[in-house]
Write a protein that holds these residues in place. Sequence first.
Motif, PDB file in Angstrom:
ATOM      1  N   PHE A 123      -5.283   1.340   1.753  1.00  0.00           N
ATOM      2  CA  PHE A 123      -6.081   1.082   0.670  1.00  0.00           C
ATOM      3  C   PHE A 123      -6.543   2.414  -0.050  1.00  0.00           C
ATOM      4  N   SER A 124      -6.516   2.431  -1.382  1.00  0.00           N
ATOM      5  CA  SER A 124      -7.205   3.802  -2.037  1.00  0.00           C
ATOM      6  C   SER A 124      -8.261   3.176  -3.002  1.00  0.00           C
TER       7      SER A 124
ATOM      8  N   CYS B 185       1.798  -2.933  -7.555  1.00  0.00           N
ATOM      9  CA  CYS B 185       1.325  -3.261  -6.247  1.00  0.00           C
ATOM     10  C   CYS B 185       1.339  -4.826  -6.510  1.00  0.00           C
TER      11      CYS B 185
ATOM     12  N   THR C 266      -7.779   3.721  -7.813  1.00  0.00           N
ATOM     13  CA  THR C 266      -6.403   3.111  -8.218  1.00  0.00           C
ATOM     14  C   THR C 266      -6.187   3.367  -9.634  1.00  0.00           C
TER      15      THR C 266
ATOM     16  N   LEU D 159      -9.611   0.683   6.270  1.00  0.00           N
ATOM     17  CA  LEU D 159      -8.773   0.143   5.152  1.00  0.00           C
ATOM     18  C   LEU D 159      -7.648   1.170   4.752  1.00  0.00           C
ATOM     19  N   LYS D 160      -7.727   2.327   4.928  1.00  0.00           N
ATOM     20  CA  LYS D 160      -6.829   3.362   4.718  1.00  0.00           C
ATOM     21  C   LYS D 160      -5.671   3.116   5.765  1.00  0.00           C
TER      22      LYS D 160
ATOM     23  N   GLY E  69       0.983  -1.195   0.047  1.00  0.00           N
ATOM     24  CA  GLY E  69       0.066  -0.067  -0.014  1.00  0.00           C
ATOM     25  C   GLY E  69       0.894   1.134   0.075  1.00  0.00           C
TER      26      GLY E  69
ATOM     27  N   LEU F 198      -4.119  -0.701   5.650  1.00  0.00           N
ATOM     28  CA  LEU F 198      -3.560  -1.511   4.396  1.00  0.00           C
ATOM     29  C   LEU F 198      -3.252  -0.082   3.404  1.00  0.00           C
TER      30      LEU F 198
END
Length: 284
Positions: free
Chosen positions: A236-237, A248, A240, A230-231, A191, A234
């Motif tokens: 996480f975006s 990734c 993406t 999640l951000k 990430g 991990l």
Amino acid sequence: MLANYLIGLREGLEAALIVTILVAYVVKIGRKDVLPRIWAGVGLAVLLALAIGALLTYGTYGLSFAAQETIGGLLSIAATGLVTWMVFWMLRTARTLSSHLRGSIDKSLLGSGIGLVVAFIAVGREGIETALFLWAAVQATGETTLPLLGAFLGIVTAAGLGWLIYSGMLRINLTKFFTWTGGILIVVAAGVLSYGVHDLQEAGVLPGLHSIAFDVSAAIPPDSWYGTLLKGTLNFSPATTWLELLVCVAYVGTTLTFFARAVHRGRTRTTSTEDLPDTVLASA
């Protein structure tokens, strides 16, 4: 916060174990005169990590947006590289770390600064890795308090575990600990790497900023509790780009493959050497 707690715990435990081994061994061989130099090295390493953290935080003020994004992207990629190296290094040396450190002390104990140098290098390396990864995490999530709090709690936990191990009150299977946390950190590092690529795209260094692979912002709003979770865990975006996704996936696939092979080799290798917790306790 969970990812940063894990970083603080893992890096802190590595440093705590190294210091524990050093302290236990010099006490065992009757060289308590070396202890002040060991603790001085620890203190200098902590100051170095704090200084680097401050430099990363305030050193980019006044720069253009493109320059800030370029620096942020490159540092995020560097943080990913350091964490990846750390994961494989500890997986490879966990069983022999104690004997390696004791051998270094035996060869160099006559040098007046050995305790300071070994402790400074060991703790300083972990501190620099932690500072760089935390900075990248703060940039990726846009949060400051929670990442720092998570890392601080992880370091405090690691210090407590180090003391319990030294006192003989706790035994940990470090091979399993570093295996599980290593696998999780590879996913977390992916990430951070993805965010670094996005920064370089925004700076115009890499192409494809507007080539979106997927956008699930409607299903996972960035400001929702699960989007924030999640951000924070991990990086996480929900939106993406194709380049972020490809980098990734390539990183996770390649790194986890080599990691799994390294774990398998470690399990099939002869286990005549004791695990680190046993050697630590035996040295105390």
